[in-house]
Scaffold this motif. Structure first.
Motif, mmCIF file in Angstrom:
data_model
loop_
_atom_site.group_PDB
_atom_site.id
_atom_site.type_symbol
_atom_site.label_atom_id
_atom_site.label_comp_id
_atom_site.label_asym_id
_atom_site.label_seq_id
_atom_site.Cartn_x
_atom_site.Cartn_y
_atom_site.Cartn_z
ATOM 1 N N THR A 1 0.835 -1.202 0.000
ATOM 2 C CA THR A 1 0.000 0.000 0.000
ATOM 3 C C THR A 1 0.871 1.254 0.000
ATOM 4 O O THR A 1 0.599 2.214 -0.739
ATOM 5 C CB THR A 1 -0.919 -0.003 1.230
ATOM 6 N N GLU A 2 1.912 1.254 0.818
ATOM 7 C CA GLU A 2 2.792 2.422 0.867
ATOM 8 C C GLU A 2 3.537 2.607 -0.445
ATOM 9 O O GLU A 2 3.653 3.724 -0.966
ATOM 10 C CB GLU A 2 3.785 2.285 2.030
ATOM 11 N N LEU A 3 4.045 1.531 -0.999
ATOM 12 C CA LEU A 3 4.800 1.615 -2.254
ATOM 13 C C LEU A 3 3.946 2.135 -3.399
ATOM 14 O O LEU A 3 4.454 2.797 -4.312
ATOM 15 C CB LEU A 3 5.364 0.244 -2.605
ATOM 16 N N ALA A 4 2.663 1.870 -3.366
ATOM 17 C CA ALA A 4 1.784 2.263 -4.469
ATOM 18 C C ALA A 4 1.750 3.766 -4.674
ATOM 19 O O ALA A 4 1.541 4.243 -5.799
ATOM 20 C CB ALA A 4 0.367 1.727 -4.230
ATOM 21 N N THR A 5 1.962 4.535 -3.604
ATOM 22 C CA THR A 5 1.895 5.994 -3.716
ATOM 23 C C THR A 5 3.215 6.686 -3.404
ATOM 24 O O THR A 5 3.301 7.907 -3.520
ATOM 25 C CB THR A 5 0.814 6.542 -2.769
ATOM 26 N N LEU A 6 4.226 5.931 -3.002
ATOM 27 C CA LEU A 6 5.497 6.535 -2.614
ATOM 28 C C LEU A 6 6.290 6.964 -3.844
ATOM 29 O O LEU A 6 6.619 6.146 -4.707
ATOM 30 C CB LEU A 6 6.321 5.554 -1.772
ATOM 31 N N ALA A 7 6.626 8.253 -3.913
ATOM 32 C CA ALA A 7 7.400 8.787 -5.029
ATOM 33 C C ALA A 7 8.877 8.863 -4.653
ATOM 34 O O ALA A 7 9.261 8.700 -3.484
ATOM 35 C CB ALA A 7 6.894 10.176 -5.405
ATOM 36 N N ALA A 8 9.720 9.138 -5.647
ATOM 37 C CA ALA A 8 11.158 9.300 -5.392
ATOM 38 C C ALA A 8 11.421 10.442 -4.427
ATOM 39 O O ALA A 8 12.389 10.414 -3.661
ATOM 40 C CB ALA A 8 11.895 9.528 -6.708
ATOM 41 N N THR A 9 10.568 11.454 -4.458
ATOM 42 C CA THR A 9 10.734 12.611 -3.573
ATOM 43 C C THR A 9 9.952 12.459 -2.272
ATOM 44 O O THR A 9 9.968 13.366 -1.438
ATOM 45 C CB THR A 9 10.276 13.898 -4.281
ATOM 46 N N GLY A 10 9.273 11.330 -2.085
ATOM 47 C CA GLY A 10 8.511 11.106 -0.863
ATOM 48 C C GLY A 10 9.385 10.604 0.270
ATOM 49 O O GLY A 10 10.511 10.131 0.071
ATOM 50 N N PHE A 11 8.851 10.680 1.488
ATOM 51 C CA PHE A 11 9.577 10.246 2.677
ATOM 52 C C PHE A 11 9.040 8.884 3.108
ATOM 53 O O PHE A 11 7.891 8.780 3.546
ATOM 54 C CB PHE A 11 9.423 11.270 3.803
ATOM 55 N N PRO A 12 9.836 7.831 2.976
ATOM 56 C CA PRO A 12 9.341 6.484 3.308
ATOM 57 C C PRO A 12 9.152 6.314 4.813
ATOM 58 O O PRO A 12 9.734 7.039 5.636
ATOM 59 C CB PRO A 12 10.459 5.562 2.805
ATOM 60 N N SER A 13 8.365 5.326 5.177
ATOM 61 C CA SER A 13 8.290 4.938 6.580
ATOM 62 C C SER A 13 9.566 4.185 6.950
ATOM 63 O O SER A 13 10.247 3.608 6.096
ATOM 64 C CB SER A 13 7.076 4.049 6.832
ATOM 65 N N ARG A 14 9.880 4.191 8.223
ATOM 66 C CA ARG A 14 11.057 3.443 8.679
ATOM 67 C C ARG A 14 10.837 1.940 8.508
ATOM 68 O O ARG A 14 11.788 1.197 8.273
ATOM 69 C CB ARG A 14 11.338 3.787 10.144
ATOM 70 N N ALA A 15 9.579 1.528 8.626
ATOM 71 C CA ALA A 15 9.284 0.101 8.430
ATOM 72 C C ALA A 15 9.603 -0.327 7.010
ATOM 73 O O ALA A 15 10.147 -1.417 6.786
ATOM 74 C CB ALA A 15 7.814 -0.163 8.750
ATOM 75 N N LEU A 16 9.278 0.515 6.024
ATOM 76 C CA LEU A 16 9.553 0.151 4.632
ATOM 77 C C LEU A 16 11.052 0.149 4.369
ATOM 78 O O LEU A 16 11.562 -0.707 3.630
ATOM 79 C CB LEU A 16 8.853 1.122 3.688
ATOM 80 N N TYR A 17 11.779 1.084 4.956
ATOM 81 C CA TYR A 17 13.234 1.067 4.797
ATOM 82 C C TYR A 17 13.830 -0.195 5.422
ATOM 83 O O TYR A 17 14.765 -0.792 4.881
ATOM 84 C CB TYR A 17 13.857 2.314 5.421
ATOM 85 N N GLY A 18 13.264 -0.613 6.535
ATOM 86 C CA GLY A 18 13.704 -1.869 7.131
ATOM 87 C C GLY A 18 13.475 -3.048 6.213
ATOM 88 O O GLY A 18 14.278 -3.985 6.152
ATOM 89 N N ARG A 19 12.357 -3.015 5.467
ATOM 90 C CA ARG A 19 12.092 -4.087 4.505
ATOM 91 C C ARG A 19 13.158 -4.097 3.411
ATOM 92 O O ARG A 19 13.617 -5.149 2.973
ATOM 93 C CB ARG A 19 10.707 -3.911 3.887
#
Length: 637
Positions: free
Chosen positions: A100-118
């Motif tokens: 769900t997060e990846l679907a809207t996350l852009a190159a200029t967006g700020f990822p969640s720490r959980a997604l960076y952990g993934r």
């Protein structure tokens, strides 16, 4: 691990005897010791709240080097490349929340720490799949409590908390954030709070805190308004069912907050009285339109040639100050031509190039005269006021306070937040954000100067860390602009208030109190106090069993520097050799086979990085990778 495997593979390939290609390569056995899952580790755990965001955009971080190293990576990619790949072909390990997060996350967006952990976990798994011949990795889900020399066989014995002992030829201390003991003042406050039945939440990794212990409707004092402050806000508002909705009114007033009724009353407090400034909305980490003309490569070479005799205030800050001035005024002239007279920029350019030899003592006064003649009133750059925005507020009659009431203070902070969010939305068209962009770019240059021993110890202690560090962090290390928009909405909704600059915390009448000399009103009272700070990264005062045992056994020691008065100052990090960084033992000798990487290098590096920057413009952007590569090379030599 990545650099060890890459170098091992490259070495095996270059030394393989073509006549005996089947000969086994030199064995390499890597033991990873971490009580948390490898890859994500502690800070980047994949199950944590999506409200915890990274402080860099998707295009920034990478675990895998893209420059500066000779041995090519075996596997993995930058976070942004991974983001694109996972959107196109999701990996089976991705959770529903990840997708769900990846679907809207852009190159200029700020990822969640959980997604960076993934992402980190994915890179770890890819490396295991690409293990070169002769390499082996064993993961120990445990904590190392002691590293001791093995005097009989050489190398080291690594004792684990669970009782196992590992034998190693080399050990790398890549410890990251470790627990720390409270300061004496914090311990006193905690003990007094317990005696009065109050809730004191000490500095912690935000995901480790049980936020449900703060009741709805109660007043909660939050000390510190840096990045952890926004983590606290998220858990006590959106994390409790509140919602932000767009207002359609534009930057600075773009959101309204719809409360769930389960929020506490939050009171933020810090020395400057305001949160960190938000990041500008840019397509790159450093503004494309900002060029360092004074703190440039030629200047850096000259400073290096001075040896370790350069002072920050005397040799470095005058250059960076000029770059910030030029970034601000060129942007102002471009976006608001009427704010400066036509001959201002040429005159400013000439003045900025004057006095660089140290002879123009009246340079600052000449700058003020030039600004007064050619810059519209109220539009001149005032860097100290940027860092302390409430200082512009006039004193009340009697000269004691700047704010008559808490409500008046809240209005002033809200105006600051709205203006800051609007400036972030303007991006490269905002003069203030471009001045800050120049300071941020200059910070990257300074990091390399410090790591290369280009500054005196007294200047490091009294100038760089004494004033500049806090100054530039409050301006350039702030949250995404979204967070400031959300905070402004929370203030308008009456959920968040502020204590004022230079707050004083006490326990009086059985309650915590927070008061500010800037505010004439009564202090805030509360039964709950949250320290919105990361645990202190100091060798002395650490709660890490491993670091304390290493010090007790004489294998490591903290670095001691001399202040300007000649007195010794125990610094935050380990005393180490030149790269590859080996800790110095109790008598000052490098410990062969023992290495340090990351946050415990804070006494020889300024602004130690967690990750490398993809496609970094400055060498400091991938310094951690270079350090890891040098350590790997030394281990395999």
């Amino acid at each position: 691990m990545e650099r060890l495997l890459a170098r091992h593979a490259a070495t095996a390939e270059s030394t393989r005897d073509a006549r005996n290609a089947a000969a086994p390569p030199r064995p390499l056995h890597i033991h990873l010791v971490d009580p948390f899952p490898p890859g994500a580790g502690h800070v980047w755990r994949t199950g944590q709240s999506r409200l915890y965001l990274m402080n860099t955009q998707s295009f920034f971080p990478t675990l895998i080097p893209d420059q500066g190293v000779a041995a090519a990576p075996l596997a993995g990619c930058s976070f942004n490349d991974w983001r694109g790949a996972m959107r196109a072909e999701p990996d089976a390990t991705l959770s529903g929340a990840d997708r769900t997060e990846l679907a809207t996350l852009a190159a200029t967006g700020f990822p969640s720490r959980a997604l960076y952990g993934r992402y980190l976990s994915w890179c770890f798994a890819r490396l295991l799949e690409k293990l070169p011949r002769g390499a082996q990795v064993t993961v120990h889900a445990d904590e190392a409590k002691r590293v001791a020399r093995d005097h009989e066989r050489g190398g080291f014995a690594v004792e684990l908390l669970g009782g196992e002992s590992l034998r190693a030829d080399s050990v790398v201390l890549a410890l990251g954030h470790v627990e720390s003991r409270l300061s004496p003042a914090q311990r006193e406050l905690r003990d007094d709070a317990r005696a009065h039945g109050l809730a004191y939440l000490p500095p912690a990794v935000p995901n480790d805190v049980d936020w449900t212990q703060l009741p709805a409707g109660d007043t909660v004092l939050v000390r510190g308004m840096g990045l952890n402050f926004f983590d606290v806000l998220g858990q006590l508002t959106e994390g409790r069912g509140g919602r932000f909705e767009p207002t359609g009114r534009g930057p600075g007033d773009a959101l309204a907050y719809l409360a769930s009724g389960r929020e506490p009353v939050i009171v933020g407090a810090s020395r400057r009285g305001t949160p960190y400034r938000a990041k500008a909305e840019l397509d790159s980490y450093y503004p494309a339109g900002v060029e360092l003309r004074f703190l440039c490569e030629d200047a850096v070479t000259r400073i290096h040639d001075m040896g370790a005799t350069a002072g920050f205030d005397h040799d470095i800050w005058p250059l960076l100050h000029r770059d910030a001035l030029w970034a601000y005024y060129t942007t102002l002239a471009r976006t608001s031509p009427g704010a400066v007279s036509p001959g201002f920029l040429p005159g400013l350019d000439a003045l900025l190039h004057a006095g660089l030899d140290g002879e123009a003592r009246d340079w600052a006064e000449k700058l003020k005269v030039l600004e007064a003649r050619h810059v519209e009133a109220g539009r001149a750059l005032d860097l100290p006021a940027l860092a302390r925005p409430l200082s512009r507020q006039p004193l009340r009659p009697g000269g004691k306070h700047r704010f008559a009431s808490q409500a008046e203070l809240d209005d002033a902070v809200l105006a600051y937040l709205s203006d800051d969010a609007a400036g972030s939305a303007r991006g490269e068209d905002d003069p203030v954000k471009m001045a800050i962009g120049a300071l941020n770019a200059g910070r990257a240059v300074i990091k390399s100067l410090v790591a290369d021993h280009g500054i005196t110890q007294e200047s490091w202690l009294g100038e760089l860390r004494g004033w500049f560090e806090g100054f530039v962090e409050g301006l350039a290390s702030g949250p995404p602009a979204l967070r400031v928009e959300q905070l402004a909405a929370l203030v308008r909704a009456g959920v968040v208030h502020f204590a004022g600059p230079d707050p004083v915390f006490r326990i009086q009448g059985g309650l915590f109190t927070a008061s500010s000399p800037w505010v004439a009103d009564q202090p805030w009272h509360a039964r709950h106090l949250v320290e919105a700070l990361a645990p202190a990264n100091r060798i002395q005062g650490t709660a890490s069993r491993l670091l304390n045992n290493l010090q007790a056994d004489g294998l490591v020691r903290p670095r001691v520097m001399l202040a300007s008065d000649g007195g010794p100052v125990v610094t935050s990090g380990l005393d180490v050799s030149a790269p590859p960084y080996r800790p110095l033992d109790g008598v000052g000798r490098p410990v062969e086979g023992l290495y340090v990487l990351g946050l415990q290098l804070s006494s020889v590096q300024w602004g130690t990085a967690i990750a490398a920057q993809a496609n970094a413009e400055y060498r400091s952007g991938y310094r951690t990778v270079l350090d890891a590569d040098a350590i790997a090379a030394d281990i395999l030599a």
